[in-house]
Design a protein around this motif. Structure first.
Motif, PDB file in Angstrom:
ATOM      1  N   GLU A 115      -3.935   4.807  -2.696  1.00  0.00           N
ATOM      2  CA  GLU A 115      -2.590   4.581  -2.385  1.00  0.00           C
ATOM      3  C   GLU A 115      -1.655   5.400  -3.347  1.00  0.00           C
ATOM      4  OE1 GLU A 115       0.624   0.577  -2.404  1.00  0.00           O
ATOM      5  OE2 GLU A 115      -1.233   0.684  -3.533  1.00  0.00           O
ATOM      6  N   ALA A 124       7.223   5.561  -0.501  1.00  0.00           N
ATOM      7  CA  ALA A 124       6.614   4.235  -0.561  1.00  0.00           C
ATOM      8  C   ALA A 124       6.780   3.513   0.640  1.00  0.00           C
ATOM      9  CB  ALA A 124       7.297   3.474  -1.792  1.00  0.00           C
ATOM     10  N   MET A 125       7.981   3.743   1.431  1.00  0.00           N
ATOM     11  CA  MET A 125       8.071   3.186   2.542  1.00  0.00           C
ATOM     12  C   MET A 125       7.138   3.482   3.763  1.00  0.00           C
ATOM     13  SD  MET A 125      10.563   0.967   2.296  1.00  0.00           S
ATOM     14  CE  MET A 125      10.754   0.698   3.993  1.00  0.00           C
ATOM     15  N   LYS A 128       3.290   1.976   2.504  1.00  0.00           N
ATOM     16  CA  LYS A 128       3.030   0.635   2.680  1.00  0.00           C
ATOM     17  C   LYS A 128       2.545   0.267   4.159  1.00  0.00           C
ATOM     18  CE  LYS A 128       6.600  -1.298  -0.548  1.00  0.00           C
ATOM     19  NZ  LYS A 128       7.972  -1.943  -0.529  1.00  0.00           N
ATOM     20  N   VAL A 131      -1.050   1.561   3.933  1.00  0.00           N
ATOM     21  CA  VAL A 131      -1.825   0.517   3.232  1.00  0.00           C
ATOM     22  C   VAL A 131      -2.404  -0.866   3.965  1.00  0.00           C
ATOM     23  CG1 VAL A 131      -2.077  -1.043   1.107  1.00  0.00           C
ATOM     24  CG2 VAL A 131      -1.281   1.388   1.109  1.00  0.00           C
ATOM     25  N   LEU A 132      -1.282  -1.323   4.632  1.00  0.00           N
ATOM     26  CA  LEU A 132      -1.467  -2.708   5.633  1.00  0.00           C
ATOM     27  C   LEU A 132      -2.546  -2.322   6.744  1.00  0.00           C
ATOM     28  CD1 LEU A 132      -0.521  -5.282   6.249  1.00  0.00           C
ATOM     29  CD2 LEU A 132       1.051  -4.309   7.690  1.00  0.00           C
ATOM     30  N   LEU A 191      -4.443  -8.593   1.265  1.00  0.00           N
ATOM     31  CA  LEU A 191      -3.150  -8.185   0.967  1.00  0.00           C
ATOM     32  C   LEU A 191      -2.911  -8.717  -0.084  1.00  0.00           C
ATOM     33  CD1 LEU A 191      -0.813  -6.317   1.506  1.00  0.00           C
ATOM     34  CD2 LEU A 191      -0.325  -8.001   3.345  1.00  0.00           C
ATOM     35  N   GLU A 195      -2.003  -7.371  -4.070  1.00  0.00           N
ATOM     36  CA  GLU A 195      -0.716  -7.393  -4.208  1.00  0.00           C
ATOM     37  C   GLU A 195      -0.628  -8.063  -5.665  1.00  0.00           C
ATOM     38  OE1 GLU A 195       1.834  -5.514  -3.530  1.00  0.00           O
ATOM     39  OE2 GLU A 195       0.677  -4.630  -1.967  1.00  0.00           O
TER      40      GLU A 195
END
Length: 214
Positions: A115, A124-125, A128, A131-132, A191, A195
């Motif tokens: 990441e 970052a948008m 995300k 990563v998901l 996830l 986080e």
């Protein structure tokens, strides 16, 4: 982080070695092997030193993605927990839990490496959802490993069987409800844990600062 991780993984190996010595049985021989497989994603992610688009980095990233599900897969080894003669149930519980915990840590640590590299190239948008998608692929990989008994090596040894098994589930998802239930469930769990771990250093640093002031 690296030192405590080494100690934690080492403790898992010691637990297994003691069990072998105490019982004379190699019953859980899959634990050291699965821990080795769980370490490979961390190794591959650590070998990527920059975010350049090169053949070396693409190869290492591909290997990381291929072996990434092996890390949280150790959670499913908890299925093996049951009362057995010659060793207390609580010991096997600790043994399996620590192996699962260490596999999870190594996997998520490797994901954090990836990441951070992606954030050097993309916003970052954009990172995300990428990563998901890793978590969804990981959940799917866990299903393939636990229920269909495939592993990363089958990409080389049984590529056509593996491809057929994957395509049948992707083409007709309604015919395989358990596949997607397991996939989504593990994706959400991983996830949330990921986080949470990302937020914990700041939380504990804040607590430490408050303690020092008091």
């Amino acid at each position: 982080m690296k030192n405590i991780l080494i100690c934690s993984v080492g403790f898992s190996f010691l637990l297994y070695v003691f069990r072998v010595w105490y019982t004379g049985s190699f019953l859980f021989l899959f634990i050291p092997w699965n821990l080795f497989l769980a370490w490979l994603p961390l190794l591959f992610s650590s070998m990527i030193k920059d975010a350049k688009f090169s053949m070396r980095n693409v190869s290492l990233f591909s290997l990381w993605l291929l072996f990434f599900p092996n890390s949280p897969y150790l959670i499913t080894d908890l299925f093996h927990l049951q009362e057995r003669a010659g060793v207390p149930l609580y010991y096997d519980l600790v043994l399996l839990f620590m192996a699962a915990w260490n596999g999870l840590l190594m996997g998520l640590y490797s994901l954090r490496n990836i990441e951070q590299l992606l954030l050097k190239r993309f916003s970052a948008m954009k990172v995300k959802p990428i990563v998901l998608s890793f978590f969804v692929l990981c959940g799917f990989g866990i299903y393939l490993g636990r229920y269909d008994r495939y592993n990363s090596w089958h990409l080389v040894t049984q590529p056509f069987d593996l491809a057929q098994g994957i395509l049948s589930k992707v083409i007709s998802p309604a015919s395989h409800p358990r596949v997607w239930a397991v996939t989504i469930l593990f994706a959400v769990v991983l996830l949330l844990i990921y986080e949470t771990l990302k937020k914990m250093p700041a939380h504990f640093s804040e607590q430490a600062s408050l303690s020092n002031k008091n």
